[in-house]
Scaffold this active site. Structure first.
Site, PDB file in Angstrom:
ATOM      1  N   ILE A  12       0.846  -1.205   0.000  1.00  0.00           N
ATOM      2  CA  ILE A  12       0.000   0.000   0.000  1.00  0.00           C
ATOM      3  C   ILE A  12       0.882   1.256   0.000  1.00  0.00           C
ATOM      4  CG2 ILE A  12      -1.898   1.183   1.189  1.00  0.00           C
ATOM      5  CD1 ILE A  12      -2.412  -1.739   2.445  1.00  0.00           C
ATOM      6  N   ASP A  31      12.052   2.281   4.725  1.00  0.00           N
ATOM      7  CA  ASP A  31      11.718   0.858   4.654  1.00  0.00           C
ATOM      8  C   ASP A  31      12.996   0.039   4.818  1.00  0.00           C
ATOM      9  OD1 ASP A  31       8.906  -0.410   3.165  1.00  0.00           O
ATOM     10  OD2 ASP A  31      10.555  -1.773   3.632  1.00  0.00           O
ATOM     11  N   PHE A  80       2.766   3.152   7.635  1.00  0.00           N
ATOM     12  CA  PHE A  80       2.393   1.824   7.125  1.00  0.00           C
ATOM     13  C   PHE A  80       3.193   0.714   7.808  1.00  0.00           C
ATOM     14  CE2 PHE A  80       1.830   4.589   3.330  1.00  0.00           C
ATOM     15  CZ  PHE A  80       0.513   4.323   3.048  1.00  0.00           C
ATOM     16  N   SER A 124      -7.281  -1.491  10.258  1.00  0.00           N
ATOM     17  CA  SER A 124      -7.835  -2.627   9.512  1.00  0.00           C
ATOM     18  C   SER A 124      -9.261  -2.915   9.963  1.00  0.00           C
ATOM     19  CB  SER A 124      -6.960  -3.843   9.780  1.00  0.00           C
ATOM     20  OG  SER A 124      -7.621  -5.028   9.409  1.00  0.00           O
ATOM     21  N   TYR A 149      -2.040  -9.840  15.957  1.00  0.00           N
ATOM     22  CA  TYR A 149      -2.037  -8.836  14.884  1.00  0.00           C
ATOM     23  C   TYR A 149      -3.242  -7.903  15.025  1.00  0.00           C
ATOM     24  CZ  TYR A 149      -3.526  -6.867  10.465  1.00  0.00           C
ATOM     25  OH  TYR A 149      -4.021  -6.004   9.520  1.00  0.00           O
ATOM     26  N   LYS A 153      -3.694  -3.640  16.022  1.00  0.00           N
ATOM     27  CA  LYS A 153      -4.418  -2.589  15.294  1.00  0.00           C
ATOM     28  C   LYS A 153      -5.362  -1.849  16.244  1.00  0.00           C
ATOM     29  CE  LYS A 153      -2.408  -2.932  11.454  1.00  0.00           C
ATOM     30  NZ  LYS A 153      -1.505  -1.858  11.009  1.00  0.00           N
ATOM     31  N   PHE A 178     -10.266  -2.462   4.246  1.00  0.00           N
ATOM     32  CA  PHE A 178     -10.897  -3.771   4.077  1.00  0.00           C
ATOM     33  C   PHE A 178      -9.860  -4.658   3.352  1.00  0.00           C
ATOM     34  CE2 PHE A 178     -14.977  -3.764   6.157  1.00  0.00           C
ATOM     35  CZ  PHE A 178     -14.876  -2.513   6.741  1.00  0.00           C
ATOM     36  N   ILE A 217      -9.797 -23.371  -1.179  1.00  0.00           N
ATOM     37  CA  ILE A 217     -10.798 -22.425  -0.662  1.00  0.00           C
ATOM     38  C   ILE A 217     -11.152 -22.881   0.749  1.00  0.00           C
ATOM     39  CG2 ILE A 217     -13.142 -21.532  -0.925  1.00  0.00           C
ATOM     40  CD1 ILE A 217     -12.851 -21.824  -3.925  1.00  0.00           C
TER      41      ILE A 217
HETATM   42  C1  UD1 Z   1      -6.676 -10.826   6.642  1.00  0.00           C
HETATM   43  C2  UD1 Z   1      -6.843 -10.307   8.029  1.00  0.00           C
HETATM   44  C3  UD1 Z   1      -7.017  -8.811   7.973  1.00  0.00           C
HETATM   45  C4  UD1 Z   1      -5.797  -8.209   7.325  1.00  0.00           C
HETATM   46  C5  UD1 Z   1      -5.622  -8.787   5.956  1.00  0.00           C
HETATM   47  C6  UD1 Z   1      -4.306  -8.306   5.401  1.00  0.00           C
HETATM   48  C7  UD1 Z   1      -8.210 -11.182   9.869  1.00  0.00           C
HETATM   49  C8  UD1 Z   1      -9.375 -12.027  10.233  1.00  0.00           C
HETATM   50  N1  UD1 Z   1      -8.016 -10.973   8.597  1.00  0.00           N
HETATM   51  O1  UD1 Z   1      -7.910 -10.614   5.974  1.00  0.00           O
HETATM   52  O2  UD1 Z   1      -7.147  -8.280   9.240  1.00  0.00           O
HETATM   53  O3  UD1 Z   1      -5.914  -6.818   7.267  1.00  0.00           O
HETATM   54  O4  UD1 Z   1      -5.587 -10.214   6.004  1.00  0.00           O
HETATM   55  O5  UD1 Z   1      -4.339  -8.320   4.046  1.00  0.00           O
HETATM   56  O6  UD1 Z   1      -7.517 -10.742  10.722  1.00  0.00           O
HETATM   57  N2  UD1 Z   1      -8.855 -17.610   1.330  1.00  0.00           N
HETATM   58  C9  UD1 Z   1      -8.947 -18.883   0.775  1.00  0.00           C
HETATM   59  N3  UD1 Z   1      -7.791 -19.511   0.406  1.00  0.00           N
HETATM   60  C10 UD1 Z   1      -6.555 -18.928   0.545  1.00  0.00           C
HETATM   61  C11 UD1 Z   1      -6.482 -17.615   1.097  1.00  0.00           C
HETATM   62  C12 UD1 Z   1      -7.655 -17.005   1.486  1.00  0.00           C
HETATM   63  O7  UD1 Z   1     -10.031 -19.437   0.641  1.00  0.00           O
HETATM   64  O8  UD1 Z   1      -5.552 -19.547   0.208  1.00  0.00           O
HETATM   65  C13 UD1 Z   1     -10.087 -16.912   1.726  1.00  0.00           C
HETATM   66  C14 UD1 Z   1     -10.176 -16.645   3.212  1.00  0.00           C
HETATM   67  O9  UD1 Z   1     -10.753 -17.715   3.894  1.00  0.00           O
HETATM   68  C15 UD1 Z   1     -11.046 -15.392   3.213  1.00  0.00           C
HETATM   69  C16 UD1 Z   1     -10.725 -14.678   1.898  1.00  0.00           C
HETATM   70  O10 UD1 Z   1     -10.105 -15.666   1.092  1.00  0.00           O
HETATM   71  O11 UD1 Z   1     -12.392 -15.748   3.182  1.00  0.00           O
HETATM   72  C17 UD1 Z   1      -9.768 -13.535   2.090  1.00  0.00           C
HETATM   73  O12 UD1 Z   1      -8.654 -13.979   2.838  1.00  0.00           O
HETATM   74  P1  UD1 Z   1      -7.357 -13.074   3.055  1.00  0.00           P
HETATM   75  O13 UD1 Z   1      -6.900 -12.529   1.755  1.00  0.00           O
HETATM   76  O14 UD1 Z   1      -6.386 -13.867   3.862  1.00  0.00           O
HETATM   77  O15 UD1 Z   1      -7.894 -11.838   3.879  1.00  0.00           O
HETATM   78  P2  UD1 Z   1      -8.687 -11.781   5.267  1.00  0.00           P
HETATM   79  O16 UD1 Z   1      -8.535 -13.028   6.038  1.00  0.00           O
HETATM   80  O17 UD1 Z   1     -10.058 -11.310   4.974  1.00  0.00           O
END
Ligand code: UD1
Length: 340
Positions: A12, A31, A80, A124, A149, A153, A178, A217
């Site tokens: 970012i 950095d 950041f 976050s 983590y 935040k 998000f 997934i």
């Molecule tokens: C996570 C953190 C968020 C943080 C962000 C950083 C939590 C709960 N979530 O978000 O705080 O700011 O990372 O970028 O603290 N998924 C799969 N397979 C994979 C990877 C992900 O199915 O291999 C799914 C996950 O289950 C989720 C979605 O994809 O439903 C997004 O996952 P991810 O990109 O890891 O983000 P978050 O978990 O939402």
């Protein structure tokens, strides 16, 4: 108008550096490349067509940081620099408390010493936990943090709020991101996950290019229309522009502490993201369904009325643009011969 960007070579931060230059500011990037690479600085310079201010420094090094601030005299800070892996934070909490909390406190001591009045913080949506009401508004109650983590935040927001409440003629903006995805449309900068990515989009692009055999997934039995989790995916350039606007406002108006959600204001399921990637890029993703991931919530997306109304910020890119740009970046990484 010099602006300090701690962690400015990150995903970012690097996009924000470019957008700051586009809006007449001079970013000074700090950095240590723990989560990035010198390639990003080189490519920021390709995009902006000139040198960018850069120091290779760990922001925990207060002595060096003081020297830099004294020399550069920035009028604002966008902070950041932080570690961001939920899993790693569970395994190594002290790393997170040191980097995300102690280093923040030591940075604020320097803010006080040098009287830097504008501060923008990377927060976050994790602070909302598993929300009772969706879309989440900034006024929604936050929930107890699930991971160290997430806790950093929440505590980071609190430390900054307490600190800026004591300061006059200052402004603090807490941006609750998000799910940032995508890459710069030029394909020159993007996300550089170190090792196996835990976030969805880099896992998709690495599977598409053959670095990973298969994407799993995490769960298809959630109470959502297709059974997979719903998140609010926001293009990183739109997110970068939210920082530029936050900074602009904070330089114009003083004496406020504000919190804004930054998302699309719309949820997409994991399957929708994969389908969109496949349709837009005409590449098939090898995936299967696995167990739910511990700590994942079924569904969250943002209410973005506040940032729209108060800052006139609107997302310009959609999910299709994001998956196209992310794929473009992954392919370019081959040309850059970057190996994580
Ligand atoms: C996570 C953190 C968020 C943080 C962000 C950083 C939590 C709960 N979530 O978000 O705080 O700011 O990372 O970028 O603290 N998924 C799969 N397979 C994979 C990877 C992900 O199915 O291999 C799914 C996950 O289950 C989720 C979605 O994809 O439903 C997004 O996952 P991810 O990109 O890891 O983000 P978050 O978990 O939402």
């Amino acid at each position: 108008m010099k602006i300090l960007l701690t962690g400015g070579a990150g995903f970012i931060g690097s996009h924000t550096a470019v957008e700051l230059v586009n809006n007449g500011y001079s970013p000074i990037i700090l950095d240590d490349f723990r989560n990035s690479n010198a390639l990003i600085i080189k490519n920021i310079e390709k995009i902006i067509g000139k040198k960018v201010g850069f120091y290779s420094v760990d922001i925990g090094n207060k002595i060096k940081l003081r020297e830099i601030i004294k020399k550069e005299n920035p009028i604002g800070i966008i902070h950041f620099a932080a570690d961001k892996s939920v899993n790693e934070s569970v395994l190594n909490p002290l790393k997170y408390y040191k980097n995300n909390i102690s280093n923040l406190v030591s940075l604020l001591e320097l803010v006080s010493e040098f009287n830097i009045n504008s501060f923008v913080f990377s927060s976050s949506c994790t602070v909302y936990g598993n929300p009772i009401k969706i879309p989440v508004k900034e006024t929604n109650e936050t929930q107890p943090a699930f991971s160290p983590y997430g806790y950093t935040k929440k505590v980071g927001e609190r430390i900054l709020t307490d600190f800026y409440a004591t300061r006059e003629k200052s402004s603090l903006t807490l941006l609750r991101y998000f799910n940032p995805i995508g890459a710069h449309p030029s394909g020159l900068i993007g996300e550089l996950p170190i090792g196996v990515p835990s976030n969805l989009l880099p896992f998709i692009t690495q599977t598409a290019i053959g670095k990973r055999k298969k994407l799993t997934i995490y769960g298809n039995d959630y109470e959502t229309p297709d059974g997979t989790c719903i998140r609010d995916y926001i293009h990183v350039v739109d997110l970068a522009n939210a920082h530029v606007l936050s900074l602009k406002f904070s330089l114009e108006k003083k004496n406020y502490i504000k919190t804004y959600n930054v998302g699309m204001g719309k949820g997409s399921s994991v399957l929708e993201v994969i389908n969109s990637f496949e349709n837009v890029n005409k590449v098939a993703i090898n995936y299967d369904f696995g167990a739910r991931r511990i700590g994942d919530i079924p569904k969250i997306f943002a209410d973005i009325d506040l940032i729209k109304d108060e800052m006139n910020w609107f997302p310009k890119f959609n999910l299709e643009n994001s998956v196209e740009h992310a794929w473009n970046w992954e392919k370019k990484l081959m040309d850059f011969k970057y190996i994580s």
